[in-house]
Design a protein around this motif. Structure first.
Motif, PDB file in Angstrom:
ATOM      1  N   SER A   1      22.485 -16.770 -17.076  1.00  0.00           N
ATOM      2  CA  SER A   1      22.236 -18.095 -17.397  1.00  0.00           C
ATOM      3  C   SER A   1      23.573 -18.694 -17.912  1.00  0.00           C
ATOM      4  O   SER A   1      23.589 -20.031 -17.766  1.00  0.00           O
ATOM      5  N   ALA A   2      24.200 -17.806 -18.151  1.00  0.00           N
ATOM      6  CA  ALA A   2      25.585 -18.565 -18.952  1.00  0.00           C
ATOM      7  C   ALA A   2      26.472 -19.129 -17.685  1.00  0.00           C
ATOM      8  O   ALA A   2      27.387 -20.011 -17.909  1.00  0.00           O
ATOM      9  N   PHE A   3      26.492 -18.477 -16.624  1.00  0.00           N
ATOM     10  CA  PHE A   3      27.153 -18.921 -15.432  1.00  0.00           C
ATOM     11  C   PHE A   3      26.541 -19.975 -14.332  1.00  0.00           C
ATOM     12  O   PHE A   3      27.044 -20.222 -13.508  1.00  0.00           O
ATOM     13  N   ALA A   4      25.208 -20.084 -14.786  1.00  0.00           N
ATOM     14  CA  ALA A   4      24.640 -21.065 -14.149  1.00  0.00           C
ATOM     15  C   ALA A   4      24.662 -22.607 -14.245  1.00  0.00           C
ATOM     16  O   ALA A   4      25.197 -22.872 -15.534  1.00  0.00           O
ATOM     17  N   PRO A   5      24.654 -23.472 -13.164  1.00  0.00           N
ATOM     18  CA  PRO A   5      25.327 -24.838 -13.658  1.00  0.00           C
ATOM     19  C   PRO A   5      24.237 -25.480 -14.263  1.00  0.00           C
ATOM     20  O   PRO A   5      22.957 -25.371 -13.985  1.00  0.00           O
ATOM     21  N   HIS A   6      24.565 -26.331 -15.346  1.00  0.00           N
ATOM     22  CA  HIS A   6      23.761 -27.066 -16.119  1.00  0.00           C
ATOM     23  C   HIS A   6      23.709 -28.735 -16.015  1.00  0.00           C
ATOM     24  O   HIS A   6      25.229 -28.896 -15.919  1.00  0.00           O
ATOM     25  N   PRO A   7      22.828 -29.125 -15.400  1.00  0.00           N
ATOM     26  CA  PRO A   7      22.940 -30.764 -15.141  1.00  0.00           C
ATOM     27  C   PRO A   7      23.197 -31.792 -16.377  1.00  0.00           C
ATOM     28  O   PRO A   7      23.680 -32.629 -15.890  1.00  0.00           O
ATOM     29  N   GLU A   8      22.981 -31.052 -17.346  1.00  0.00           N
ATOM     30  CA  GLU A   8      23.383 -32.287 -18.464  1.00  0.00           C
ATOM     31  C   GLU A   8      24.850 -32.180 -18.829  1.00  0.00           C
ATOM     32  O   GLU A   8      25.434 -33.147 -19.694  1.00  0.00           O
ATOM     33  N   GLY A   9      25.584 -31.259 -18.519  1.00  0.00           N
ATOM     34  CA  GLY A   9      27.198 -31.294 -18.695  1.00  0.00           C
ATOM     35  C   GLY A   9      27.583 -30.696 -19.911  1.00  0.00           C
ATOM     36  O   GLY A   9      28.725 -30.481 -20.094  1.00  0.00           O
TER      37      GLY A   9
END
Length: 101
Positions: free
Chosen positions: A39-47
């Motif tokens: 999950s640390a390497f997953a893209p996060h939409p909030e920025g």
């Protein structure tokens, strides 16, 4: 030779079950750690991916530490309770018959 199991020591059953469940949790914990790291390497939409990644890894580490303790405690409690319940039922039914060779 047929034998009957008429009584179980609830405290002893609780200890064995608690240790057993704590050890079983050690098999599950690495998978949760892998998910937390992924999950640390997953893209996060909030920025704010770095903050969310840190929270995810932190929660995974907390779970890795607490899971064996929680599983062990619950295994102990429910194992002891199962022993008490078995002893009550065994009084009414005579226990479990098994064959020893």
């Amino acid at each position: 030779m047929t034998r009957k199991l008429k009584r179980i020591a609830p405290l002893q059953l609780g200890i064995v079950a608690g240790i057993f469940y704590a050890l079983i949790s050690l098999i599950i914990v690495p998978f949760f750690l892998l998910i937390a790291i992924a999950s640390a390497f997953a893209p996060h939409p909030e920025g704010s991916g770095a903050v969310q990644a840190g929270i995810g890894i932190g929660m995974g580490l907390v779970f890795a530490v607490l899971a064996p303790i929680m599983y062990g405690a619950m295994g102990f409690l429910f194992g002891a309770l199962a022993g008490v319940i078995y002893n009550l039922v065994a009084k009414w039914t005579g226990g479990i018959e098994f064959v020893v060779e």
